[in-house]
Design a protein around this motif. Structure first.
Motif, PDB file in Angstrom:
ATOM      1  N   MET A   1       0.844  -1.111  -0.085  1.00  0.00           N
ATOM      2  CA  MET A   1       0.073   0.087   0.001  1.00  0.00           C
ATOM      3  C   MET A   1       0.848   1.356   0.041  1.00  0.00           C
ATOM      4  O   MET A   1       0.589   2.102  -0.737  1.00  0.00           O
ATOM      5  CB  MET A   1      -0.997  -0.022   1.345  1.00  0.00           C
ATOM      6  N   GLU A   2       1.997   1.200   0.960  1.00  0.00           N
ATOM      7  CA  GLU A   2       2.660   2.281   0.620  1.00  0.00           C
ATOM      8  C   GLU A   2       3.417   2.680  -0.590  1.00  0.00           C
ATOM      9  O   GLU A   2       3.889   3.929  -0.952  1.00  0.00           O
ATOM     10  CB  GLU A   2       3.787   2.188   1.915  1.00  0.00           C
ATOM     11  N   ILE A   3       3.724   1.543  -1.262  1.00  0.00           N
ATOM     12  CA  ILE A   3       4.485   1.602  -2.528  1.00  0.00           C
ATOM     13  C   ILE A   3       3.494   2.393  -3.488  1.00  0.00           C
ATOM     14  O   ILE A   3       3.745   3.309  -4.272  1.00  0.00           O
ATOM     15  CB  ILE A   3       5.092   0.175  -2.910  1.00  0.00           C
ATOM     16  N   ALA A   4       2.282   1.943  -3.317  1.00  0.00           N
ATOM     17  CA  ALA A   4       1.177   2.494  -4.468  1.00  0.00           C
ATOM     18  C   ALA A   4       1.069   4.138  -4.110  1.00  0.00           C
ATOM     19  O   ALA A   4       1.105   4.898  -4.920  1.00  0.00           O
ATOM     20  CB  ALA A   4      -0.075   2.019  -4.099  1.00  0.00           C
ATOM     21  N   ILE A   5       1.146   4.563  -2.870  1.00  0.00           N
ATOM     22  CA  ILE A   5       1.189   5.998  -2.523  1.00  0.00           C
ATOM     23  C   ILE A   5       2.498   6.585  -2.975  1.00  0.00           C
ATOM     24  O   ILE A   5       2.343   7.861  -3.483  1.00  0.00           O
ATOM     25  CB  ILE A   5       0.966   6.288  -0.938  1.00  0.00           C
ATOM     26  N   ILE A   6       3.479   6.179  -2.858  1.00  0.00           N
ATOM     27  CA  ILE A   6       4.623   6.810  -3.148  1.00  0.00           C
ATOM     28  C   ILE A   6       4.727   6.901  -4.789  1.00  0.00           C
ATOM     29  O   ILE A   6       5.044   7.981  -5.164  1.00  0.00           O
ATOM     30  CB  ILE A   6       6.106   5.970  -2.685  1.00  0.00           C
ATOM     31  N   GLU A   7       4.143   5.959  -5.546  1.00  0.00           N
ATOM     32  CA  GLU A   7       4.255   5.907  -6.868  1.00  0.00           C
ATOM     33  C   GLU A   7       3.265   6.921  -7.470  1.00  0.00           C
ATOM     34  O   GLU A   7       3.817   7.692  -8.412  1.00  0.00           O
ATOM     35  CB  GLU A   7       3.973   4.461  -7.515  1.00  0.00           C
ATOM     36  N   ILE A   8       2.175   7.047  -6.962  1.00  0.00           N
ATOM     37  CA  ILE A   8       1.252   8.097  -7.158  1.00  0.00           C
ATOM     38  C   ILE A   8       1.815   9.450  -6.818  1.00  0.00           C
ATOM     39  O   ILE A   8       1.699  10.535  -7.919  1.00  0.00           O
ATOM     40  CB  ILE A   8      -0.102   8.087  -6.345  1.00  0.00           C
ATOM     41  N   LEU A   9       2.476   9.686  -5.895  1.00  0.00           N
ATOM     42  CA  LEU A   9       3.128  11.089  -5.432  1.00  0.00           C
ATOM     43  C   LEU A   9       4.098  11.256  -6.269  1.00  0.00           C
ATOM     44  O   LEU A   9       4.529  12.367  -7.010  1.00  0.00           O
ATOM     45  CB  LEU A   9       3.741  11.043  -4.138  1.00  0.00           C
ATOM     46  N   LEU A  10       5.151  10.107  -6.953  1.00  0.00           N
ATOM     47  CA  LEU A  10       5.949  10.513  -7.732  1.00  0.00           C
ATOM     48  C   LEU A  10       5.508  10.715  -9.484  1.00  0.00           C
ATOM     49  O   LEU A  10       6.045  11.728 -10.010  1.00  0.00           O
ATOM     50  CB  LEU A  10       6.866   9.250  -7.851  1.00  0.00           C
ATOM     51  N   TRP A  11       4.249  10.086  -9.623  1.00  0.00           N
ATOM     52  CA  TRP A  11       3.779  10.510 -10.961  1.00  0.00           C
ATOM     53  C   TRP A  11       3.249  12.022 -10.943  1.00  0.00           C
ATOM     54  O   TRP A  11       3.194  12.584 -11.998  1.00  0.00           O
ATOM     55  CB  TRP A  11       2.439   9.620 -11.259  1.00  0.00           C
ATOM     56  N   LEU A  12       2.657  12.437  -9.892  1.00  0.00           N
ATOM     57  CA  LEU A  12       1.998  13.833  -9.582  1.00  0.00           C
ATOM     58  C   LEU A  12       3.187  14.775  -9.662  1.00  0.00           C
ATOM     59  O   LEU A  12       3.326  15.846 -10.377  1.00  0.00           O
ATOM     60  CB  LEU A  12       1.464  13.881  -8.159  1.00  0.00           C
ATOM     61  N   GLY A  13       4.321  14.383  -9.062  1.00  0.00           N
ATOM     62  CA  GLY A  13       5.473  15.246  -8.909  1.00  0.00           C
ATOM     63  C   GLY A  13       6.178  15.524 -10.499  1.00  0.00           C
ATOM     64  O   GLY A  13       6.546  16.510 -11.056  1.00  0.00           O
ATOM     65  N   PHE A  14       6.104  14.171 -11.211  1.00  0.00           N
ATOM     66  CA  PHE A  14       6.624  14.113 -12.674  1.00  0.00           C
ATOM     67  C   PHE A  14       5.724  15.038 -13.551  1.00  0.00           C
ATOM     68  O   PHE A  14       6.270  15.802 -14.118  1.00  0.00           O
ATOM     69  CB  PHE A  14       6.433  12.774 -13.215  1.00  0.00           C
ATOM     70  N   GLY A  15       4.382  15.130 -13.475  1.00  0.00           N
ATOM     71  CA  GLY A  15       3.405  15.823 -14.097  1.00  0.00           C
ATOM     72  C   GLY A  15       3.538  17.202 -13.709  1.00  0.00           C
ATOM     73  O   GLY A  15       3.658  18.186 -14.609  1.00  0.00           O
ATOM     74  N   LEU A  16       3.741  17.588 -12.694  1.00  0.00           N
ATOM     75  CA  LEU A  16       3.999  19.005 -11.952  1.00  0.00           C
ATOM     76  C   LEU A  16       5.282  19.651 -12.829  1.00  0.00           C
ATOM     77  O   LEU A  16       5.269  20.536 -13.303  1.00  0.00           O
ATOM     78  CB  LEU A  16       4.024  19.141 -10.498  1.00  0.00           C
ATOM     79  N   LEU A  17       6.332  18.324 -12.800  1.00  0.00           N
ATOM     80  CA  LEU A  17       7.589  19.204 -13.292  1.00  0.00           C
ATOM     81  C   LEU A  17       7.480  19.326 -14.893  1.00  0.00           C
ATOM     82  O   LEU A  17       8.077  20.489 -15.364  1.00  0.00           O
ATOM     83  CB  LEU A  17       8.551  18.027 -13.111  1.00  0.00           C
ATOM     84  N   LEU A  18       6.933  18.509 -15.508  1.00  0.00           N
ATOM     85  CA  LEU A  18       6.558  18.939 -16.989  1.00  0.00           C
ATOM     86  C   LEU A  18       5.647  20.141 -16.999  1.00  0.00           C
ATOM     87  O   LEU A  18       5.951  20.789 -18.267  1.00  0.00           O
ATOM     88  CB  LEU A  18       5.857  17.561 -17.709  1.00  0.00           C
ATOM     89  N   TRP A  19       4.696  20.233 -16.522  1.00  0.00           N
ATOM     90  CA  TRP A  19       3.957  21.595 -16.576  1.00  0.00           C
ATOM     91  C   TRP A  19       4.748  22.848 -16.507  1.00  0.00           C
ATOM     92  O   TRP A  19       4.802  23.641 -17.236  1.00  0.00           O
ATOM     93  CB  TRP A  19       2.657  21.363 -15.428  1.00  0.00           C
ATOM     94  N   ALA A  20       5.576  22.900 -15.341  1.00  0.00           N
ATOM     95  CA  ALA A  20       6.534  23.975 -15.043  1.00  0.00           C
ATOM     96  C   ALA A  20       7.509  23.964 -16.159  1.00  0.00           C
ATOM     97  O   ALA A  20       7.849  25.262 -16.712  1.00  0.00           O
ATOM     98  CB  ALA A  20       7.274  23.714 -13.651  1.00  0.00           C
ATOM     99  N   LEU A  21       8.144  23.034 -16.797  1.00  0.00           N
ATOM    100  CA  LEU A  21       8.943  23.000 -17.856  1.00  0.00           C
ATOM    101  C   LEU A  21       8.210  23.627 -19.275  1.00  0.00           C
ATOM    102  O   LEU A  21       8.985  24.371 -19.846  1.00  0.00           O
ATOM    103  CB  LEU A  21       9.601  21.792 -18.239  1.00  0.00           C
ATOM    104  N   ARG A  22       6.934  23.198 -19.555  1.00  0.00           N
ATOM    105  CA  ARG A  22       6.550  23.756 -20.526  1.00  0.00           C
ATOM    106  C   ARG A  22       6.169  25.243 -20.213  1.00  0.00           C
ATOM    107  O   ARG A  22       6.391  25.719 -21.279  1.00  0.00           O
ATOM    108  CB  ARG A  22       4.966  22.898 -20.858  1.00  0.00           C
ATOM    109  N   GLU A  23       5.753  25.606 -19.253  1.00  0.00           N
ATOM    110  CA  GLU A  23       5.206  27.013 -19.138  1.00  0.00           C
ATOM    111  C   GLU A  23       6.810  27.848 -19.316  1.00  0.00           C
ATOM    112  O   GLU A  23       6.678  29.068 -19.844  1.00  0.00           O
ATOM    113  CB  GLU A  23       4.839  27.106 -17.596  1.00  0.00           C
ATOM    114  N   SER A  24       7.551  27.653 -18.606  1.00  0.00           N
ATOM    115  CA  SER A  24       8.836  28.063 -18.835  1.00  0.00           C
ATOM    116  C   SER A  24       9.583  28.317 -20.187  1.00  0.00           C
ATOM    117  O   SER A  24       9.872  29.317 -20.681  1.00  0.00           O
ATOM    118  CB  SER A  24      10.104  27.626 -17.705  1.00  0.00           C
ATOM    119  N   LEU A  25       9.508  27.066 -21.070  1.00  0.00           N
ATOM    120  CA  LEU A  25       9.744  27.354 -22.262  1.00  0.00           C
ATOM    121  C   LEU A  25       8.932  28.255 -23.118  1.00  0.00           C
ATOM    122  O   LEU A  25       9.264  28.844 -24.170  1.00  0.00           O
ATOM    123  CB  LEU A  25       9.775  25.924 -22.935  1.00  0.00           C
TER     124      LEU A  25
END
Length: 120
Positions: free
Chosen positions: A1-25
């Protein structure tokens, strides 16, 4: 269960990183290219001319008769082409635009038309 929460948080962070990169470009692209250039002002359209006399019907355009010769402002003109109103700004000084889109070029009227005109 902990692994699933960590994976969801990592995917959310990755999506946020891609969004920030797009805005800055997008900001970098605007800085590189600058704002879009302003369009030059369109040339004013010449007023429509109204023939005083017309001679020799040669066809029809937009439910109006096309005449081969016309007298506009006391000068002789011969039918040259059809031109929409939006392109009338490109006409030369010796040309006149007549509604609904007929272009007449200045010319000397044939002698028989001048004789006919003087009899009127």
């Amino acid at each position: 269960m902990e692994i699933a929460i960590i994976e969801i948080l990592l995917w959310l962070g990755f999506g946020l990183l891609l969004w920030a990169l797009r805005e800055s470009l997008n900001g970098v692209e605007i800085e590189l290219h600058g704002p879009p250039p302003a369009r030059p002002a369109a040339a004013p359209l010449p007023p429509a001319s109204k023939p005083q006399h017309v001679y020799e019907p040669i066809g029809r355009y937009a439910d109006r008769v096309i005449h081969e010769f016309a007298v506009i402002d006391g000068r002789g003109y011969r039918f040259e082409c059809v031109c929409p109103r939006c392109d009338a700004a490109r006409l030369q000084r010796h040309q006149r635009w007549v509604s609904p889109g007929l272009v007449y070029a200045e010319c000397a009227l044939p002698p028989e038309l001048l004789a006919r005109q003087s009899r009127r």
